[in-house]
Motif scaffolding. Structure first.
Motif, PDB file in Angstrom:
ATOM      1  N   TYR A 328      12.404 -23.254  30.318  1.00 59.70           N
ATOM      2  CA  TYR A 328      11.824 -23.379  28.980  1.00 59.70           C
ATOM      3  C   TYR A 328      11.305 -22.040  28.451  1.00 59.70           C
ATOM      4  CZ  TYR A 328      12.353 -28.404  29.010  1.00 59.70           C
ATOM      5  OH  TYR A 328      12.894 -29.658  29.016  1.00 59.70           O
ATOM      6  N   TYR A 329      10.859 -21.172  29.355  1.00 58.29           N
ATOM      7  CA  TYR A 329      10.471 -19.836  28.881  1.00 58.29           C
ATOM      8  C   TYR A 329      11.692 -19.121  28.312  1.00 58.29           C
ATOM      9  CZ  TYR A 329       8.946 -15.025  28.650  1.00 58.29           C
ATOM     10  OH  TYR A 329       8.678 -13.756  28.192  1.00 58.29           O
ATOM     11  N   LEU A 330      12.804 -19.185  29.042  1.00 56.82           N
ATOM     12  CA  LEU A 330      14.033 -18.548  28.577  1.00 56.82           C
ATOM     13  C   LEU A 330      14.536 -19.209  27.293  1.00 56.82           C
ATOM     14  CD1 LEU A 330      16.264 -16.453  29.162  1.00 56.82           C
ATOM     15  CD2 LEU A 330      17.444 -18.231  30.492  1.00 56.82           C
ATOM     16  N   TYR A 331      14.468 -20.527  27.241  1.00 58.49           N
ATOM     17  CA  TYR A 331      14.946 -21.288  26.081  1.00 58.49           C
ATOM     18  C   TYR A 331      14.211 -20.876  24.814  1.00 58.49           C
ATOM     19  CZ  TYR A 331      15.465 -25.330  22.939  1.00 58.49           C
ATOM     20  OH  TYR A 331      15.693 -26.130  21.858  1.00 58.49           O
ATOM     21  N   PHE A 332      12.884 -20.867  24.862  1.00 58.41           N
ATOM     22  CA  PHE A 332      12.114 -20.555  23.664  1.00 58.41           C
ATOM     23  C   PHE A 332      12.212 -19.075  23.291  1.00 58.41           C
ATOM     24  CE2 PHE A 332       9.802 -24.567  24.652  1.00 58.41           C
ATOM     25  CZ  PHE A 332       9.966 -25.167  23.414  1.00 58.41           C
ATOM     26  N   THR A 333      12.336 -18.206  24.284  1.00 62.73           N
ATOM     27  CA  THR A 333      12.476 -16.778  23.984  1.00 62.73           C
ATOM     28  C   THR A 333      13.803 -16.507  23.277  1.00 62.73           C
ATOM     29  OG1 THR A 333      11.152 -16.192  25.930  1.00 62.73           O
ATOM     30  CG2 THR A 333      12.479 -14.455  24.940  1.00 62.73           C
ATOM     31  N   ILE A 334      14.888 -17.086  23.783  1.00 62.25           N
ATOM     32  CA  ILE A 334      16.190 -16.931  23.133  1.00 62.25           C
ATOM     33  C   ILE A 334      16.155 -17.515  21.724  1.00 62.25           C
ATOM     34  CG2 ILE A 334      18.610 -17.677  23.176  1.00 62.25           C
ATOM     35  CD1 ILE A 334      18.469 -17.502  26.223  1.00 62.25           C
ATOM     36  N   TYR A 335      15.494 -18.664  21.576  1.00 62.31           N
ATOM     37  CA  TYR A 335      15.391 -19.295  20.254  1.00 62.31           C
ATOM     38  C   TYR A 335      14.711 -18.365  19.251  1.00 62.31           C
ATOM     39  CZ  TYR A 335      13.234 -21.997  16.534  1.00 62.31           C
ATOM     40  OH  TYR A 335      12.804 -22.426  15.311  1.00 62.31           O
ATOM     41  N   ILE A 336      13.653 -17.687  19.669  1.00 65.10           N
ATOM     42  CA  ILE A 336      12.925 -16.789  18.770  1.00 65.10           C
ATOM     43  C   ILE A 336      13.845 -15.670  18.264  1.00 65.10           C
ATOM     44  CG2 ILE A 336      11.069 -15.072  18.645  1.00 65.10           C
ATOM     45  CD1 ILE A 336       9.535 -16.883  20.675  1.00 65.10           C
ATOM     46  N   TYR A 337      14.668 -15.111  19.156  1.00 66.00           N
ATOM     47  CA  TYR A 337      15.567 -14.024  18.748  1.00 66.00           C
ATOM     48  C   TYR A 337      16.705 -14.545  17.877  1.00 66.00           C
ATOM     49  CZ  TYR A 337      13.167 -10.483  21.440  1.00 66.00           C
ATOM     50  OH  TYR A 337      12.218  -9.592  21.887  1.00 66.00           O
ATOM     51  N   LEU A 338      17.176 -15.751  18.144  1.00 65.56           N
ATOM     52  CA  LEU A 338      18.182 -16.344  17.269  1.00 65.56           C
ATOM     53  C   LEU A 338      17.601 -16.607  15.888  1.00 65.56           C
ATOM     54  CD1 LEU A 338      19.931 -18.900  19.680  1.00 65.56           C
ATOM     55  CD2 LEU A 338      20.833 -16.723  18.837  1.00 65.56           C
ATOM     56  N   LEU A 339      16.337 -17.013  15.852  1.00 63.49           N
ATOM     57  CA  LEU A 339      15.667 -17.251  14.580  1.00 63.49           C
ATOM     58  C   LEU A 339      15.523 -15.956  13.794  1.00 63.49           C
ATOM     59  CD1 LEU A 339      14.317 -19.504  12.912  1.00 63.49           C
ATOM     60  CD2 LEU A 339      12.156 -18.898  13.997  1.00 63.49           C
ATOM     61  N   SER A 340      15.283 -14.864  14.490  1.00 69.18           N
ATOM     62  CA  SER A 340      15.172 -13.571  13.802  1.00 69.18           C
ATOM     63  C   SER A 340      16.506 -13.192  13.154  1.00 69.18           C
ATOM     64  CB  SER A 340      14.738 -12.474  14.782  1.00 69.18           C
ATOM     65  OG  SER A 340      15.777 -12.138  15.684  1.00 69.18           O
ATOM     66  N   TYR A 341      17.600 -13.563  13.786  1.00 63.41           N
ATOM     67  CA  TYR A 341      18.921 -13.310  13.201  1.00 63.41           C
ATOM     68  C   TYR A 341      19.094 -14.120  11.923  1.00 63.41           C
ATOM     69  CZ  TYR A 341      24.001 -13.311  12.673  1.00 63.41           C
ATOM     70  OH  TYR A 341      25.266 -13.191  12.172  1.00 63.41           O
ATOM     71  N   ARG A 342      18.667 -15.367  11.949  1.00 63.53           N
ATOM     72  CA  ARG A 342      18.782 -16.216  10.766  1.00 63.53           C
ATOM     73  C   ARG A 342      17.864 -15.740   9.632  1.00 63.53           C
ATOM     74  NH1 ARG A 342      16.530 -21.866   9.365  1.00 63.53           N
ATOM     75  NH2 ARG A 342      17.968 -22.530   7.735  1.00 63.53           N
ATOM     76  N   PHE A 343      16.777 -15.100   9.990  1.00 62.20           N
ATOM     77  CA  PHE A 343      15.795 -14.644   9.007  1.00 62.20           C
ATOM     78  C   PHE A 343      16.236 -13.374   8.284  1.00 62.20           C
ATOM     79  CE2 PHE A 343      11.645 -12.498   8.005  1.00 62.20           C
ATOM     80  CZ  PHE A 343      11.222 -13.408   7.052  1.00 62.20           C
TER      81      PHE A 343
END
Length: 385
Positions: A328-343
């Protein structure tokens, strides 16, 4: 894309959050320094954030047209907190930048303190908040950003079951941004005993209400809850950040709910943190409002904002208290960086693809950014815009 400086901050937060995760020790100095940097960046920016110019116009208009004895009056056009601080700084002939710094200092300090006290991984919570809420709230909709911070702070009195102090916080919140009225029942929601099954039923009910458009029962007059005045129209410029239809943002929310429900019973059973259920209850109510009022952007996005701020704390709790911590640490960290791409596209449209500050932006002129009584027209305050 967002400016490399913001990405550098993300990388630093990631490294420090991983250190907290590995050693299970909160980094007080680290979160303090990161918060200070975020405060400065939010305070000295020029032209960044969808509400920047409307807030500047408000700053001038308040000092020119609003008397001290009318701060709480309907003619002020905006909540008393913004009027009071605008009048105070304007009376000292201080530029708009000082108002931004003041709001950022109060808002981000309260958020950081809440993260440090209630999140098992406070820097991970700050990282999760940073992308992209920092740009939308504390570098954009600063009134609601501060109100949400006060709501986070009020969790202290929810935890202590001190109703009087909680209600005092709610009054201050309402004076800061009217949407805070939606957080009023949080005291009782957080302290309620809501099982995993009941939480699932609540979400199911909200999905049933979605096509029924229950907000129509409330009435169109409540649209004013998004606040009146010069800054109202600029909210629409954030429309692209949230999607009204079933799109990527909805898929992300569904995945978040799945993660919550998959781990909920286990975390409650282990009883590692007595505040877990309180925070989880507030997030369940966030989704209830979001989906129930999904047909109206003002209601579904802005009303549950204070509840949604607790997601930063909840994801850290899930990471630390679940069976599969590393996953879950890896999951949420990857999600944050993917979100930055969408932003990226949104970041460019509101100016965060660059670092524009009072030190390097030619639009900044202390004369035009400081209230002057002899302005004939409020549009004169930023002729270079």
């Amino acid at each position: 894309m967002i400016h490399p400086l913001y990405y550098t901050l993300m990388v630093i937060m990631t490294i420090l959050s991983y250190n907290e995760f590995i050693f299970r020790k909160k980094n007080k100095v680290g979160i303090a320094l990161l918060t200070l940097i975020l405060i400065i960046l939010a305070g000295i920016r020029v032209g960044q954030g969808a509400d920047y110019w409307p807030y500047l116009r408000l700053y001038h208009a308040i000092n020119k047209y609003v008397a001290w004895n009318n701060i709480f009056g309907p003619d002020a056009g905006v909540e008393p907190t913004y009027v009071f601080f605008s009048k105070f700084l304007g009376s000292l002939s201080l530029p708009f930048t000082l108002l931004l710094l003041l709001f950022a200092s109060m808002s981000l300090t309260l958020k950081a303190n809440s993260f440090f006290k209630y999140s098992p991984l406070p820097i991970l919570s700050l990282l999760y908040y940073f992308m992209p809420s920092y740009f939308i709230a504390d570098s954009g909709q600063i009134r609601q950003g501060l109100a949400i911070s006060i709501c986070l702070f009020s969790f202290k009195y929810i935890e202590q079951k001190n109703l009087l102090k909680y209600l005092l916080c709610m009054l201050i919140c309402y004076w800061t941004h009217k949407t805070s009225i939606a957080f009023f029942p949080a005291y009782w929601i957080a302290n309620a005993k809501i099982s995993t099954t009941k939480a699932f039923i609540i979400i199911t009910i909200s999905l049933i209400l979605w096509p029924l458009k229950p907000y129509l029962i409330i009435g169109e007059t409540l649209n004013s809850i998004s606040s009146d005045g010069f800054a109202t129209g600029s909210f629409n410029s954030y429309g692209g950040i949230e999607e009204a239809e079933l799109g990527l943002s909805e898929i992300v929310k569904i995945l978040f709910l799945i993660v919550v429900f998959v781990n909920d019973k286990y975390i409650i059973k282990t009883n590692v943190d007595e505040n877990y259920m309180k925070v989880r209850n507030l997030m369940i109510f966030y989704f209830f409002i979001y989906y129930s009022f999904h047909g109206n952007a003002i209601f579904s996005i802005r009303l549950p904002g204070a509840y949604g701020a607790f997601d930063s704390i909840l994801i850290s709790m899930i990471v630390c208290y679940s069976r599969y911590k590393n996953f879950y640490y890896l999951y949420f960290t990857i999600y944050i960086y993917l979100l930055s791409y969408r932003f990226w596209n949104n970041a460019q449209s509101v100016g965060f693809d660059k670092i524009r500050t009072i030190f390097n932006d030619p639009r900044f002129n202390i004369y035009y950014f400081t209230p002057q009584e002899f302005y004939k027209d409020i549009n004169d305050v930023h002729p270079l815009k």
